[in-house]
Scaffold this motif. Structure first.
Motif, PDB file in Angstrom:
ATOM      1  N   GLU A 162      55.190  53.677  19.184  1.00  0.00           N
ATOM      2  CA  GLU A 162      55.062  52.755  20.310  1.00  0.00           C
ATOM      3  C   GLU A 162      54.728  53.500  21.605  1.00  0.00           C
ATOM      4  O   GLU A 162      53.795  53.141  22.315  1.00  0.00           O
ATOM      5  CB  GLU A 162      56.377  51.994  20.521  1.00  0.00           C
ATOM      6  N   THR A 163      55.515  54.544  21.870  1.00  0.00           N
ATOM      7  CA  THR A 163      55.279  55.320  23.090  1.00  0.00           C
ATOM      8  C   THR A 163      53.850  55.842  23.107  1.00  0.00           C
ATOM      9  O   THR A 163      53.133  55.697  24.102  1.00  0.00           O
ATOM     10  CB  THR A 163      56.227  56.549  23.145  1.00  0.00           C
ATOM     11  N   ALA A 164      53.462  56.447  22.000  1.00  0.00           N
ATOM     12  CA  ALA A 164      52.122  57.028  21.938  1.00  0.00           C
ATOM     13  C   ALA A 164      51.066  55.960  22.158  1.00  0.00           C
ATOM     14  O   ALA A 164      50.097  56.161  22.899  1.00  0.00           O
ATOM     15  CB  ALA A 164      51.919  57.715  20.595  1.00  0.00           C
ATOM     16  N   ALA A 165      51.269  54.791  21.546  1.00  0.00           N
ATOM     17  CA  ALA A 165      50.274  53.733  21.671  1.00  0.00           C
ATOM     18  C   ALA A 165      50.168  53.257  23.117  1.00  0.00           C
ATOM     19  O   ALA A 165      49.063  53.046  23.635  1.00  0.00           O
ATOM     20  CB  ALA A 165      50.631  52.566  20.747  1.00  0.00           C
ATOM     21  N   VAL A 166      51.320  53.098  23.777  1.00  0.00           N
ATOM     22  CA  VAL A 166      51.302  52.614  25.159  1.00  0.00           C
ATOM     23  C   VAL A 166      50.604  53.620  26.080  1.00  0.00           C
ATOM     24  O   VAL A 166      49.741  53.255  26.894  1.00  0.00           O
ATOM     25  CB  VAL A 166      52.745  52.334  25.658  1.00  0.00           C
ATOM     26  N   ILE A 167      50.952  54.900  25.916  1.00  0.00           N
ATOM     27  CA  ILE A 167      50.335  55.935  26.746  1.00  0.00           C
ATOM     28  C   ILE A 167      48.829  55.997  26.477  1.00  0.00           C
ATOM     29  O   ILE A 167      48.009  56.035  27.408  1.00  0.00           O
ATOM     30  CB  ILE A 167      50.960  57.323  26.456  1.00  0.00           C
ATOM     31  N   ALA A 168      48.469  55.969  25.195  1.00  0.00           N
ATOM     32  CA  ALA A 168      47.053  56.036  24.834  1.00  0.00           C
ATOM     33  C   ALA A 168      46.307  54.868  25.476  1.00  0.00           C
ATOM     34  O   ALA A 168      45.235  55.026  26.059  1.00  0.00           O
ATOM     35  CB  ALA A 168      46.904  55.986  23.315  1.00  0.00           C
ATOM     36  N   PHE A 169      46.920  53.711  25.387  1.00  0.00           N
ATOM     37  CA  PHE A 169      46.352  52.499  25.920  1.00  0.00           C
ATOM     38  C   PHE A 169      46.105  52.634  27.426  1.00  0.00           C
ATOM     39  O   PHE A 169      45.004  52.393  27.918  1.00  0.00           O
ATOM     40  CB  PHE A 169      47.362  51.384  25.665  1.00  0.00           C
ATOM     41  N   ALA A 170      47.162  53.057  28.135  1.00  0.00           N
ATOM     42  CA  ALA A 170      47.061  53.192  29.587  1.00  0.00           C
ATOM     43  C   ALA A 170      45.966  54.191  29.942  1.00  0.00           C
ATOM     44  O   ALA A 170      45.129  53.936  30.820  1.00  0.00           O
ATOM     45  CB  ALA A 170      48.409  53.639  30.148  1.00  0.00           C
ATOM     46  N   ALA A 171      45.945  55.324  29.243  1.00  0.00           N
ATOM     47  CA  ALA A 171      44.956  56.362  29.545  1.00  0.00           C
ATOM     48  C   ALA A 171      43.538  55.836  29.354  1.00  0.00           C
ATOM     49  O   ALA A 171      42.654  56.055  30.182  1.00  0.00           O
ATOM     50  CB  ALA A 171      45.211  57.581  28.658  1.00  0.00           C
ATOM     51  N   VAL A 172      43.341  55.117  28.246  1.00  0.00           N
ATOM     52  CA  VAL A 172      42.001  54.600  27.963  1.00  0.00           C
ATOM     53  C   VAL A 172      41.582  53.581  29.033  1.00  0.00           C
ATOM     54  O   VAL A 172      40.445  53.583  29.508  1.00  0.00           O
ATOM     55  CB  VAL A 172      41.948  53.982  26.553  1.00  0.00           C
ATOM     56  N   LEU A 173      42.527  52.729  29.434  1.00  0.00           N
ATOM     57  CA  LEU A 173      42.206  51.726  30.452  1.00  0.00           C
ATOM     58  C   LEU A 173      41.795  52.396  31.763  1.00  0.00           C
ATOM     59  O   LEU A 173      40.784  52.027  32.376  1.00  0.00           O
ATOM     60  CB  LEU A 173      43.410  50.806  30.696  1.00  0.00           C
ATOM     61  N   ILE A 174      42.585  53.400  32.180  1.00  0.00           N
ATOM     62  CA  ILE A 174      42.263  54.106  33.425  1.00  0.00           C
ATOM     63  C   ILE A 174      40.877  54.736  33.327  1.00  0.00           C
ATOM     64  O   ILE A 174      40.039  54.625  34.230  1.00  0.00           O
ATOM     65  CB  ILE A 174      43.330  55.187  33.722  1.00  0.00           C
ATOM     66  N   PHE A 175      40.636  55.366  32.207  1.00  0.00           N
ATOM     67  CA  PHE A 175      39.364  56.026  31.940  1.00  0.00           C
ATOM     68  C   PHE A 175      38.196  55.035  32.044  1.00  0.00           C
ATOM     69  O   PHE A 175      37.174  55.303  32.679  1.00  0.00           O
ATOM     70  CB  PHE A 175      39.455  56.598  30.522  1.00  0.00           C
ATOM     71  N   MET A 176      38.396  53.854  31.472  1.00  0.00           N
ATOM     72  CA  MET A 176      37.336  52.850  31.473  1.00  0.00           C
ATOM     73  C   MET A 176      37.071  52.313  32.876  1.00  0.00           C
ATOM     74  O   MET A 176      35.924  52.166  33.298  1.00  0.00           O
ATOM     75  CB  MET A 176      37.714  51.676  30.563  1.00  0.00           C
ATOM     76  N   VAL A 177      38.152  52.006  33.591  1.00  0.00           N
ATOM     77  CA  VAL A 177      37.979  51.445  34.931  1.00  0.00           C
ATOM     78  C   VAL A 177      37.359  52.489  35.851  1.00  0.00           C
ATOM     79  O   VAL A 177      36.463  52.180  36.648  1.00  0.00           O
ATOM     80  CB  VAL A 177      39.327  50.929  35.493  1.00  0.00           C
ATOM     81  N   ALA A 178      37.796  53.745  35.710  1.00  0.00           N
ATOM     82  CA  ALA A 178      37.238  54.799  36.552  1.00  0.00           C
ATOM     83  C   ALA A 178      35.751  54.986  36.269  1.00  0.00           C
ATOM     84  O   ALA A 178      34.966  55.294  37.157  1.00  0.00           O
ATOM     85  CB  ALA A 178      37.990  56.108  36.305  1.00  0.00           C
TER      86      ALA A 178
END
Lengths: 326, 556
Positions: B396-412
């Motif tokens: 769960e932790t890994a998925a949430v962090i991965a998710f957040a990182a990918v979202l930031i990456f995409m928006v940036a």
């Protein structure tokens, strides 16, 4: 301000150092094969048969103690390795004990497992717990090896056929060459670092195959489009153009995938670390191989240029571009 | 231009909503699980306790209550791969065939002479006749006993028996197609019995599956260890009744052929010599109950035979009044009473050193039926619940962090377009869970890895489109046209790339087992939902935005 992994427009010549990159790939493949042959893979019980017991104790681990405790049981080959993970508590010490397959077709008997557990509890820590016990009989492990090999070959075969149907046979040879390159390099890394190689690793290998082909196909798709658009441009230049046009996408996708995988490696726990590491490694070599291996192979074989005619015979007309730089 | 018909828009929105509504219960896993358990329990027992009522009320019944099953590696439990020794049954079949063969050959006594069964390999019945000249007649007589094979998989009209004669020996065995049909029945019967025994223990969602021609995969979440599971299902409880020939003091004493020596349970060190062919077997049992002997007050187990068993038992006891017969359970003589009178009613009782518990247990085992053949265990895995819980947490932790990182990456990288892609990505993960719940798939640890991988790769289709829009913008045909062309021209790459990955997921699904299969399922579903969200959902969001703002210039 937008994040840009690569400038808006790039004009890299991906074939400039083709000798170097392609040569490096060949060397890496050969090195992997040599390491594989010399050191061998660290097969898990899925393929070797045998038993692994995971122990959890508050006592500092001394592998010698574990070994001494199990010595009198005469279990044959015993491998004891400590497991580390940032998610463990300070006084949590986890060890995996792997025992070779015993005589017969079946999994290890419960009596043997109980004997091992009580020997360890007696010698190391009476409070020791055993969060997982897995045992695979030699009969099944033999079949699992067979299934794994079939799975890898079937994937390569299926992709060969699909790409052949959608593109041209030259493309499918190039794509499969890149895939074989990725698979062998991954096996090489697993041999080199002696990472446990089990069923999950096979799944990882196939995922690498899937990911790498994904990348390759995107470049090929653009290549096909550009081949139709720029009929007179030399094949090498069309390839460079296609790779440059898709470079931003290639790095973006690999980047996001790697970011997700790195999170999983760091925080996903030790049970699947090997599996995720294999995929992450595969993403890196897969990206590399779609740029530097797949295209080079297609360039070497040459490709049909006149896409307006439905049938080919194109192999012949394409050969004039063969061996341009390889 | 950027047109999406209204019905198309509604369909997209509806699909997303349905998917999400099926995914939603998973976010309240504990509550919904207790709700489902309570509902099932109430249905089973017909009564309800206040706690159960509270559990039921905790989740509104009009909402979907489907959950993703958690695999053994996430919940803890035991996994067994059993191989059924299907050949055992051939031997049993030959044993039960012997009386018929004997009678058939006796009718031909004039031509074949005297007959004697001789020791043969397992699965073969061999009979020696004293007049080899009569072999043809003997073989023909035995062949008569064969029946056409009944099976769905071919071999129609073929006989169940293979009969051959060589010299003065007739060899009988099951024909190949009958062997296949027998294997099939044996396996189905074994699965049914395993299922009943596991169900008697009341565990949640056991998986009991056939694998190949002679294997059964048994996965039971929540059970303490593979050993416990084995004890639960491995007890064969094979009940047979044999004529007693005599007594023996050691298991190695000489016996005639077709006889065997078995130990006695109550008398330590005592042995009985028995006829190998049973009079009746537990297969003919229809019921078994624990009870008490009315005279002695001792715990007993009563049983009742079906008509076939009752007739065989009645005939035998009528013919052998005064002789002892042995009740044999799992190769041990439980008791060897003397037949006082013919037992014709088909009911009887077993007494031995039972207490209330052991008689209840035996009655259950007899009722649940005997496993038709022995099982050997090729693979056993036990995963403790703590390890599973740790894995879920880590995943769960890994998925949430991965998710957040990918979202930031995409928006940036893509600004507003990145936001649209991010929304699509969130919906994508929701849809994956929705589909997993809907088809009742099992989520495993590699499955979570598959979802995380999908999160990384799901942006791919969006990226392909966005990059393409950027390129189309350079040739300046206006933003609307660029977006449309971007989607149009990126499509073939998206389709090709995803189909190849989907092929891999399919191969993994077909050839993989256990955790690998879990991975292939999430990967496969992830591919489908990510293509759907990238092509339809992101596009719909873009169109909504475009229709409102009508921008003259866009930046991707």
């Amino acid at each position: 301000m937008r994040l840009r992994l690569v400038p808006q427009e790039t004009k890299f010549d991906f074939f400039k150092h083709a000798r170097l990159t392609f040569g490096a790939s060949i060397v890496a493949v050969i090195a992997s094969l040599v390491i594989w042959a010399m050191v061998g893979l660290n097969f898990g019980i899925d393929f070797l048969g045998g038993t692994t017991i995971r122990t959890d104790s508050t006592v500092q681990v001394d592998v010698g103690d574990y070994r001494a405790a199990l010595e009198p049981l005469e279990l044959g080959d015993v491998v004891i390795s400590e497991v580390f993970d940032p998610s463990f508590a300070d006084d949590q010490h986890v060890v995996t004990v792997r025992i070779q397959a015993q005589e017969g077709d079946e999994a290890v008997t419960p009596e043997t497992i109980l004997a091992i557990q009580s020997a360890l509890q007696e010698a190391v820590d009476p409070e020791m717990t055993f969060p997982s016990v897995e045992s695979v009989g030699p009969k099944v492990s033999g079949e699992l090896i067979q299934t794994a090999i079939i799975a890898v070959l079937a994937s390569l075969g299926a992709i060969l056929v699909y790409i052949w149907l959608r593109f041209e046979w030259q493309f499918s040879v190039g794509a499969v060459a890149a895939l074989v390159h990725d698979v062998i390099l991954t096996i090489g890394v697993f041999s080199l670092f002696q990472i446990r190689f089990d069923l999950a690793t096979i799944a990882a290998l196939l995922t690498i195959v899937g990911y790498s082909i994904n990348d390759t196909v995107v470049i090929f798709d653009r290549l096909r489009e550009n081949l139709i658009k720029f009929k007179q441009m030399p094949l090498r230049d069309v390839m460079n153009l296609s790779a440059n046009e898709t470079l931003s996408r290639t790095l973006m996708t690999s980047g996001t995938t790697l970011v997700a995988l790195i999170a999983l490696i760091a925080l996903g726990g030790d049970v699947i670390r090997g599996f995720v590491f294999a995929i992450a490694w595969g993403v890196v070599v897969g990206t590399y191989s779609s740029i530097y291996v797949a295209k080079n192979v297609v360039l070497m074989i040459g490709v049909k240029r006149d896409w307006s005619k439905p049938t080919d015979g194109g192999g012949a007309s394409g050969t004039q571009f063969a061996n341009v730089d390889a | 231009m950027l047109q999406i018909p209204l019905w198309n828009r509604l369909l997209i929105i509806l699909t997303v909503l349905v998917g999400l509504s099926f995914a939603m219960p998973n976010f309240f896993y504990g509550t919904v699980e207790r709700h489902n358990d309570a509902v099932a329990e109430i249905e089973r027992t017909g009564t309800q306790t206040p706690e159960q009522e509270a559990d039921v009320a905790a989740w509104p019944s009009f909402l979907p209550a489907t959950l993703v099953n958690l695999g053994l590696d996430l919940r803890g439990g035991a996994h067994l791969l059993a191989e059924v020794q299907v050949e055992d049954v051939y031997t049993q079949r030959m044993d039960s065939l012997w009386p018929e063969v004997r009678d058939a050959l006796r009718d031909e006594r004039d031509t074949v002479g005297t007959i004697r069964r001789i020791d043969a390999e397992d699965g073969l019945l061999q009979v020696r006749i004293s007049q080899p000249e009569g072999m043809a007649a003997a073989v023909a007589a035995v062949r008569e006993l064969g029946q056409p094979v009944v099976s769905l998989t071919g071999g129609f009209g073929e006989s169940t028996l293979d009969v051959s004669g060589a010299g003065d020996v007739i060899t009988v065995q099951l024909s190949e197609s009958e062997q296949a049909a027998t294997n099939d029945r044996t396996l189905q019967q074994s699965i049914e019995i395993v299922r009943r025994r596991v169900d008697e223990a009341g565990t949640r969602e056991p998986t009991i599956q056939r694998q190949g021609s002679d294997r059964i995969l048994i996965q039971v979440p929540g059970i303490g260890s593979a050993q416990e599971l084995k004890e639960l299902i491995g007890t064969t409880a094979r009940l047979t009744f044999h004529p007693v020939v005599g007594r023996a003091s050691s298991p190695d004493e000489d016996t005639d052929s077709r006889q065997m020596i078995l130990p006695s349970v109550d008398e330590g060190g005592g042995y009985y010599i028995l006829e190998e062919t049973p009079v009746v077997t537990g297969d003919d049992l229809v019921d078994s109950q624990p009870g008490f002997d009315q005279q002695t007050g001792e715990a007993i187990v009563t049983f009742r035979f079906n008509p076939t068993g009752a007739r065989a038992f009645g005939e035998y006891t009528a013919a052998n009044v005064g002789a002892p017969f042995a009740i044999v359970l799992d190769e041990e003589v439980i008791s060897a009473p003397v037949i006082r009178s013919a037992i014709t009613g088909g009911a009887g009782q077993i007494s031995g050193n039972f207490n209330v518990e052991s008689s209840t247990e035996l009655a259950i085992l007899l009722r649940a039926g005997a496993l038709p053949a022995e099982m050997t265990f090729l693979e056993e895995r036990t995963i403790g619940p703590e390890l599973g819980a740790d894995s879920v947490k880590a995943g769960e932790t890994a998925a949430v962090i991965a998710f957040a990182a990918v979202l930031i990456f995409m928006v940036a990288s893509y600004g507003l377009f990145g936001v649209f892609a991010s929304i699509a990505l969130i919906l994508n993960v929701g849809l994956i869970f929705g589909v997993l719940s809907l088809i009742g798939a099992t989520l495993t640890l590699p499955g979570i890895a598959g979802i995380v991988l999908t999160i990384g790769m799901a942006v791919d289709a969006n990226v392909l489109v966005f990059e393409r829009i950027r390129e189309e913008l350079k040739t300046a045909k206006g933003p609307a046209r660029a977006i449309e062309l971007g989607y149009e021209r990126a499509l073939s790459a998206i389709i090709d790339a995803n189909i190849t990955t989907f092929i891999i997921a399919t191969i993994l699904f077909v050839l993989g087992s256990g955790p690998v299969r879990g991975f292939s399922v999430t990967l496969g579903i992830g591919i489908v939902t990510s293509v759907f969200t990238a092509i339809y959902v992101t596009r719909l969001l873009l169109v909504f935005w475009f229709e409102r703002k009508r921008p003259k210039k866009i930046e991707v």
